[in-house]
Scaffold this motif. Structure first.
Motif, PDB file in Angstrom:
ATOM      1  N   HIS A  72     -10.807   0.703  41.321  1.00  0.00           N
ATOM      2  CA  HIS A  72     -10.479   2.136  41.306  1.00  0.00           C
ATOM      3  C   HIS A  72      -9.181   2.375  40.534  1.00  0.00           C
ATOM      4  CE1 HIS A  72     -10.466   6.261  42.675  1.00  0.00           C
ATOM      5  NE2 HIS A  72      -9.244   6.105  43.154  1.00  0.00           N
ATOM      6  N   VAL A  73      -8.183   1.522  40.757  1.00  0.00           N
ATOM      7  CA  VAL A  73      -6.906   1.653  40.053  1.00  0.00           C
ATOM      8  C   VAL A  73      -7.113   1.462  38.550  1.00  0.00           C
ATOM      9  CG1 VAL A  73      -4.664   0.519  39.686  1.00  0.00           C
ATOM     10  CG2 VAL A  73      -5.433   1.046  42.002  1.00  0.00           C
ATOM     11  N   GLN A  74      -7.925   0.476  38.168  1.00  0.00           N
ATOM     12  CA  GLN A  74      -8.196   0.263  36.749  1.00  0.00           C
ATOM     13  C   GLN A  74      -8.883   1.481  36.132  1.00  0.00           C
ATOM     14  OE1 GLN A  74      -7.050  -2.131  34.798  1.00  0.00           O
ATOM     15  NE2 GLN A  74      -6.006  -2.951  36.600  1.00  0.00           N
ATOM     16  N   GLY A  75      -9.820   2.063  36.891  1.00  0.00           N
ATOM     17  CA  GLY A  75     -10.481   3.278  36.417  1.00  0.00           C
ATOM     18  C   GLY A  75      -9.487   4.417  36.239  1.00  0.00           C
ATOM     19  N   LEU A  76      -8.567   4.561  37.200  1.00  0.00           N
ATOM     20  CA  LEU A  76      -7.549   5.614  37.098  1.00  0.00           C
ATOM     21  C   LEU A  76      -6.617   5.362  35.916  1.00  0.00           C
ATOM     22  CD1 LEU A  76      -6.622   6.142  40.860  1.00  0.00           C
ATOM     23  CD2 LEU A  76      -7.919   7.690  39.389  1.00  0.00           C
ATOM     24  N   LEU A  77      -6.237   4.089  35.706  1.00  0.00           N
ATOM     25  CA  LEU A  77      -5.374   3.767  34.566  1.00  0.00           C
ATOM     26  C   LEU A  77      -6.079   4.059  33.244  1.00  0.00           C
ATOM     27  CD1 LEU A  77      -3.696   0.435  35.759  1.00  0.00           C
ATOM     28  CD2 LEU A  77      -2.603   2.658  35.439  1.00  0.00           C
ATOM     29  N   SER A  78      -7.358   3.716  33.178  1.00  0.00           N
ATOM     30  CA  SER A  78      -8.137   3.996  31.966  1.00  0.00           C
ATOM     31  C   SER A  78      -8.218   5.497  31.730  1.00  0.00           C
ATOM     32  CB  SER A  78      -9.536   3.393  32.106  1.00  0.00           C
ATOM     33  OG  SER A  78     -10.338   3.743  31.012  1.00  0.00           O
ATOM     34  N   SER A  79      -8.498   6.243  32.793  1.00  0.00           N
ATOM     35  CA  SER A  79      -8.558   7.702  32.689  1.00  0.00           C
ATOM     36  C   SER A  79      -7.207   8.261  32.261  1.00  0.00           C
ATOM     37  CB  SER A  79      -8.976   8.294  34.031  1.00  0.00           C
ATOM     38  OG  SER A  79      -8.916   9.684  34.011  1.00  0.00           O
ATOM     39  N   CYS A  80      -6.143   7.699  32.803  1.00  0.00           N
ATOM     40  CA  CYS A  80      -4.794   8.143  32.455  1.00  0.00           C
ATOM     41  C   CYS A  80      -4.508   7.877  30.971  1.00  0.00           C
ATOM     42  CB  CYS A  80      -3.781   7.431  33.343  1.00  0.00           C
ATOM     43  SG  CYS A  80      -2.119   8.089  33.222  1.00  0.00           S
TER      44      CYS A  80
END
Length: 186
Positions: A72-80
């Motif tokens: 989830h954190v990786q997804g958020l970082l990618s989205s960011c």
């Protein structure tokens, strides 16, 4: 020599029987305590095994939860990162638009001058009259009144400018100025 009497033999026998009874009681107590210790040891072993299983189960659940959280954190970082890229492109477009709007007063002034020149030529400016650096004001048959030198120059070097987004370039989503050369004949 000493010979034992009946009473001393009887006392010795009673003493031995009491001693034997006491030894039997102690053996019985030791046996009970040993069995109790064995039972407690087995129970402790079962509890330890159960605790170990529970610990392993909880560790597995925590690992799954950690992996899900990391995903989830990786997804958020990618989205960011994607949003930062979009923000960067939008900031660049905003700067281009600000630059374009800063040029509007100069374009307005140019339009007023051209409008004044057109109005002057249509209100009776005489053909062949000198006006500063312009050649002359004339009104061609069937066409709008123009300043001869400027009209000829503008028609031969006419450029159309437009602001558009270039959709073919995926890496660069910036506003591009496209210049279309159109030569019209008078």
């Amino acid at each position: 020599m000493f010979s034992p009497t009946k009473s001393s033999i009887k006392e010795a026998n009673e003493h031995l029987q009491a001693l034997y009874k006491r030894v039997s009681e102690l053996e019985s107590t030791v046996k009970e305590q040993a069995e109790s210790l064995i039972k407690r040891d087995e129970e402790a072993q079962r509890n330890t095994t159960e605790l170990s299983r529970n610990k392993d189960r909880e560790i597995a659940e925590l690992r799954k939860s950690l992996e899900a959280s990391e995903s989830h954190v990786q997804g958020l970082l990618s989205s960011c990162r994607e949003k930062d890229t979009i923000i960067s492109h939008l900031q660049y477009k905003c700067k281009l638009l600000e630059d374009a709007t800063q040029s509007l007063p100069a374009l307005d002034q140019l339009m007023r001058v051209l409008s004044e020149a057109q109005r002057f030529s249509s209100t009776g400016g005489t053909s062949g009259t000198q006006m500063g650096n312009c050649t002359s004001v004339s009104s061609p048959p069937g066409g709008p009144p123009t300043i001869d030198g400027m009209h000829h120059h503008l028609n031969n070097n006419s450029r159309n400018f437009s602001i558009s987004e270039d959709g073919d370039d995926e890496d660069d989503d910036e506003i591009r100025f496209r210049q279309d050369s159109t030569h019209s004949t008078v």
